[in-house]
Scaffold this motif. Structure first.
Motif, PDB file in Angstrom:
ATOM      1  N   ASP A 358      44.007  13.757  -2.758  1.00 30.04           N
ATOM      2  CA  ASP A 358      44.030  12.492  -3.493  1.00 30.04           C
ATOM      3  C   ASP A 358      43.430  12.632  -4.899  1.00 30.04           C
ATOM      4  N   GLU A 359      42.465  13.540  -5.084  1.00 30.51           N
ATOM      5  CA  GLU A 359      41.837  13.693  -6.398  1.00 30.51           C
ATOM      6  C   GLU A 359      42.788  14.318  -7.410  1.00 30.51           C
ATOM      7  N   ASP A 360      43.825  14.993  -6.908  1.00 28.17           N
ATOM      8  CA  ASP A 360      44.801  15.599  -7.817  1.00 28.17           C
ATOM      9  C   ASP A 360      45.891  14.615  -8.253  1.00 28.17           C
ATOM     10  N   ARG A 361      46.063  13.542  -7.543  1.00 27.85           N
ATOM     11  CA  ARG A 361      47.182  12.641  -7.828  1.00 27.85           C
ATOM     12  C   ARG A 361      47.093  12.004  -9.229  1.00 27.85           C
ATOM     13  N   PRO A 362      45.954  11.504  -9.672  1.00 24.00           N
ATOM     14  CA  PRO A 362      45.904  10.939 -11.032  1.00 24.00           C
ATOM     15  C   PRO A 362      46.222  11.964 -12.123  1.00 24.00           C
ATOM     16  N   LYS A 363      45.832  13.230 -11.907  1.00 25.24           N
ATOM     17  CA  LYS A 363      46.104  14.270 -12.896  1.00 25.24           C
ATOM     18  C   LYS A 363      47.596  14.568 -12.978  1.00 25.24           C
ATOM     19  N   VAL A 364      48.231  14.670 -11.808  1.00 24.20           N
ATOM     20  CA  VAL A 364      49.669  14.943 -11.791  1.00 24.20           C
ATOM     21  C   VAL A 364      50.437  13.763 -12.383  1.00 24.20           C
ATOM     22  N   ALA A 365      49.993  12.543 -12.099  1.00 21.53           N
ATOM     23  CA  ALA A 365      50.644  11.357 -12.682  1.00 21.53           C
ATOM     24  C   ALA A 365      50.571  11.401 -14.200  1.00 21.53           C
ATOM     25  N   GLN A 366      49.416  11.843 -14.739  1.00 24.08           N
ATOM     26  CA  GLN A 366      49.262  11.964 -16.175  1.00 24.08           C
ATOM     27  C   GLN A 366      50.218  13.007 -16.755  1.00 24.08           C
ATOM     28  N   VAL A 367      50.373  14.157 -16.075  1.00 24.28           N
ATOM     29  CA  VAL A 367      51.287  15.208 -16.536  1.00 24.28           C
ATOM     30  C   VAL A 367      52.702  14.669 -16.645  1.00 24.28           C
ATOM     31  N   PHE A 368      53.181  13.963 -15.610  1.00 26.52           N
ATOM     32  CA  PHE A 368      54.554  13.444 -15.635  1.00 26.52           C
ATOM     33  C   PHE A 368      54.740  12.365 -16.714  1.00 26.52           C
ATOM     34  N   LEU A 369      53.740  11.523 -16.891  1.00 26.72           N
ATOM     35  CA  LEU A 369      53.855  10.481 -17.924  1.00 26.72           C
ATOM     36  C   LEU A 369      53.921  11.096 -19.310  1.00 26.72           C
ATOM     37  N   LYS A 370      53.139  12.157 -19.538  1.00 31.45           N
ATOM     38  CA  LYS A 370      53.155  12.832 -20.829  1.00 31.45           C
ATOM     39  C   LYS A 370      54.524  13.450 -21.090  1.00 31.45           C
ATOM     40  N   ALA A 426      48.908   7.205  -3.904  1.00 28.39           N
ATOM     41  CA  ALA A 426      49.870   7.640  -4.926  1.00 28.39           C
ATOM     42  C   ALA A 426      50.230   6.490  -5.860  1.00 28.39           C
ATOM     43  N   LEU A 427      50.392   5.288  -5.331  1.00 28.26           N
ATOM     44  CA  LEU A 427      50.696   4.123  -6.163  1.00 28.26           C
ATOM     45  C   LEU A 427      49.533   3.811  -7.105  1.00 28.26           C
ATOM     46  N   GLU A 428      48.326   3.889  -6.609  1.00 27.20           N
ATOM     47  CA  GLU A 428      47.150   3.619  -7.447  1.00 27.20           C
ATOM     48  C   GLU A 428      46.980   4.696  -8.514  1.00 27.20           C
ATOM     49  N   ALA A 429      47.238   5.980  -8.149  1.00 28.48           N
ATOM     50  CA  ALA A 429      47.122   7.069  -9.124  1.00 28.48           C
ATOM     51  C   ALA A 429      48.148   6.921 -10.239  1.00 28.48           C
ATOM     52  N   THR A 430      49.338   6.436  -9.892  1.00 28.32           N
ATOM     53  CA  THR A 430      50.377   6.237 -10.905  1.00 28.32           C
ATOM     54  C   THR A 430      50.015   5.064 -11.823  1.00 28.32           C
ATOM     55  N   ALA A 431      49.385   4.084 -11.244  1.00 24.45           N
ATOM     56  CA  ALA A 431      48.961   2.938 -12.058  1.00 24.45           C
ATOM     57  C   ALA A 431      47.765   3.285 -12.924  1.00 24.45           C
ATOM     58  N   HIS A 432      46.926   4.218 -12.492  1.00 29.71           N
ATOM     59  CA  HIS A 432      45.714   4.593 -13.237  1.00 29.71           C
ATOM     60  C   HIS A 432      45.610   6.111 -13.307  1.00 29.71           C
ATOM     61  N   PRO A 433      46.434   6.757 -14.151  1.00 30.76           N
ATOM     62  CA  PRO A 433      46.413   8.221 -14.269  1.00 30.76           C
ATOM     63  C   PRO A 433      45.147   8.690 -14.980  1.00 30.76           C
ATOM     64  N   SER A 434      44.842   9.981 -14.826  1.00 29.93           N
ATOM     65  CA  SER A 434      43.685  10.571 -15.503  1.00 29.93           C
ATOM     66  C   SER A 434      43.965  10.696 -16.997  1.00 29.93           C
ATOM     67  N   ASP A 435      42.906  10.746 -17.795  1.00 33.83           N
ATOM     68  CA  ASP A 435      43.039  10.943 -19.239  1.00 33.83           C
ATOM     69  C   ASP A 435      42.846  12.429 -19.519  1.00 33.83           C
ATOM     70  N   THR A 436      43.934  13.160 -19.479  1.00 29.71           N
ATOM     71  CA  THR A 436      43.883  14.608 -19.670  1.00 29.71           C
ATOM     72  C   THR A 436      44.939  15.007 -20.692  1.00 29.71           C
ATOM     73  N   SER A 437      44.868  16.301 -21.089  1.00 33.46           N
ATOM     74  CA  SER A 437      45.869  16.861 -22.009  1.00 33.46           C
ATOM     75  C   SER A 437      46.730  17.903 -21.308  1.00 33.46           C
ATOM     76  N   TYR A 438      46.698  17.885 -19.968  1.00 33.11           N
ATOM     77  CA  TYR A 438      47.483  18.877 -19.221  1.00 33.11           C
ATOM     78  C   TYR A 438      48.968  18.555 -19.304  1.00 33.11           C
ATOM     79  N   LEU A 439      49.756  19.636 -19.360  1.00 35.02           N
ATOM     80  CA  LEU A 439      51.206  19.493 -19.316  1.00 35.02           C
ATOM     81  C   LEU A 439      51.821  20.283 -18.146  1.00 35.02           C
ATOM     82  N   TYR A 440      51.004  21.137 -17.536  1.00 34.59           N
ATOM     83  CA  TYR A 440      51.521  21.995 -16.462  1.00 34.59           C
ATOM     84  C   TYR A 440      50.513  22.049 -15.302  1.00 34.59           C
TER      85      TYR A 440
END
Length: 466
Positions: A358-370, A426-440
């Motif tokens: 679950d801790e990885d879901r916000p990071k992955v959501a951020q990658v896809f949004l970017k 997963a729904l909550e992570a997509t609504a509140h993604p992490s603030d990162t600069s990851y792309l991969y």
């Protein structure tokens, strides 16, 4: 006592004469039997030689007289004996004790042993079983044998016992018994589901109960490896159960259908058909590329429904639950990112299938949004796995070239619709993604995820962890 008149014989001669007269009264001598002069002179009884053979054959009486002659000659005169003395001198008669079963057997055994010793043969005496003290044991053994034969006869009369189940698993199974099913069909279905071990035995016990026409329709909570009598008790008394089932997060419709059928909730095909025709949610995708519009919109959770619930009822319940779990906050977040509800749910389904923690879901959501913001291909391996009949641990380059709108390596943007049902995390992570600069990102064999900002860094981690 009479005595012969001739003085030459004395007392001895008189005694002999007396016995002669006495025997003559008792014994009927054959005709022609005479006393010889010599016999008279010696005071003894005699039989002519020519008559000896005939007389000896006449009941052995004369032979007895001949044998007693010596005793007569040796008799001496004694003093007269009173009647009282004669009575007291008689031998006392002792009544023999009655023979018991043990004494009879003991005597028989002695005779056996004597016979064996004389003839040097075995008489069957083995291990002491013919000893009198072991007779009770023999009786007990014989009784036990009779009991065993009676039990065997009873078992033969009643028939064979129920076969042992191939598997015993107390995980609940919900078995639906329709009103049109006969006893044979029910038994066959229960054996197929491994609830009972034998349809034949089930039908036999049902007939013996006299209630083979009393089975009530409904959904029953059963499990593998039950006894036929237990199942019959539930079916004839109509002890239907409320249906309780669980759909794991990240399941797609086909996986849900298989799980529901395995749990005995409904048929797989019935569930897929009901999902395809359901029209309760207005924000589902309408694209012709979507095989089933309700993919991703049946919320994964634990449910409890009525025993008579149909596949349509289950689909409706799961869809309404999804709508309830899609909070206002999530709907606002979708608009904030410029996404429709359908696109938001589609993105959440990718997040659900890409990572385990679950801790990885916000990071992955951020990658896809970017990537979406940058018009970069989403490149989700989960979308390729969705196109395959069976999941793979490692995708090939040929897999990445599959022609489909769901191939996010070949087509920009999101796929036409969700690839699975996202859970709450997963729904909550997509609504509140992490603030990162990851792309991969890449995950190792154990599911741990590693993130990178550049492509070169990403390839190094792929080589290292994959």
């Amino acid at each position: 006592m009479a005595v012969d008149d001739k003085p030459s014989g004395g007392k001895k001669k008189g005694v002999v004469s007396f016995f002669r007269r006495a025997l003559g009264e008792v014994v009927d001598f054959p005709k022609g039997l005479k006393k010889s002069k010599e016999d008279s002179k010696n005071g003894s009884l005699s039989i002519p030689p020519e008559k000896d053979k005939d007389i000896s054959e006449k009941d052995g009486i004369v032979q007895a007289l001949r044998n007693s002659e010596q005793e007569q000659n040796s008799l001496l005169l004694r003093e007269p004996v009173s009647r009282r003395e004669r009575k007291e001198s008689r031998a006392t008669y002792i009544r023999p004790e009655p023979e018991t079963y043990v004494s009879v057997v003991k005597r028989a055994l002695v005779e056996k042993l004597e016979y064996a010793a004389q003839n040097k043969k075995s008489v069957g005496l083995k291990s002491g079983w013919d000893k009198p003290e072991n007779l009770l044991k023999k009786k007990l053994v014989a009784t036990a044998a009779v009991v065993c034969m009676s039990v065997a006869a009873a078992c033969s009369f009643l028939g064979e016992s129920e076969p042992d189940p191939k598997i015993v698993d107390e995980t609940p199974m919900y078995i639906r018994i329709s009103s049109g099913m006969g006893a044979a069909s029910i038994g066959e279905y229960l054996e197929e589901k491994q609830v009972i071990s034998s349809q034949k035995f089930f039908l036999k016990r049902l007939r013996q109960s006299g209630r083979d026409g009393d089975i009530q329709s409904g959904t029953y909570k059963l499990h593998k490896g039950m006894k036929s009598d237990e199942v019959i008790e539930l079916l004839v008394n109509g002890r239907v159960a409320a249906i309780r089932f669980t759909i794991p997060e990240g399941y797609n419709l086909h996986e849900m259908a298989k799980s529901l059928e395995k749990q005995g909730i409904c048929k797989s095909n019935d569930f897929l058909k009901a999902a395809k025709t359901y029209k309760g949610l207005e924000y589902v995708g309408k694209s012709s590329d979507i095989e089933n519009p309700m993919e991703g919109y049946l919320f994964p959770d634990t449910y409890e429904v009525q025993a008579n619930a149909r596949a349509e009822d289950i689909v409706k319940l799961m869809a309404e639950t999804f709508d309830d779990r899609l909070t206002d906050d999530m709907r606002v977040a979708a608009r904030r990112y410029g996404l429709s509800i359908h696109e938001f749910v589609t993105l959440a389904s990718l997040v659900e299938r890409e990572v385990m923690d679950d801790e990885d879901r916000p990071k992955v959501a951020q990658v896809f949004l970017k990537r979406l913001e940058m018009d970069m291909p989403v490149q989700s391996c989960a979308t390729i796995q969705y196109l395959l009949k069976e999941p793979k641990e490692d995708l090939t380059f040929d897999d990445l070239k599959i022609e489909s709108p769901y191939n996010t390596y070949e087509h920009l943007g999101l796929p036409p619709g969700p690839i699975a049902s996202p859970g709450r995390k997963a729904l909550e992570a997509t609504a509140h993604p992490s603030d990162t600069s990851y792309l991969y990102f890449v995950a190792d064999r154990q599911g741990k995820t590693y993130y990178s900002e550049t492509f070169d860094e990403h390839m190094e981690k792929v080589e290292k962890y994959r």
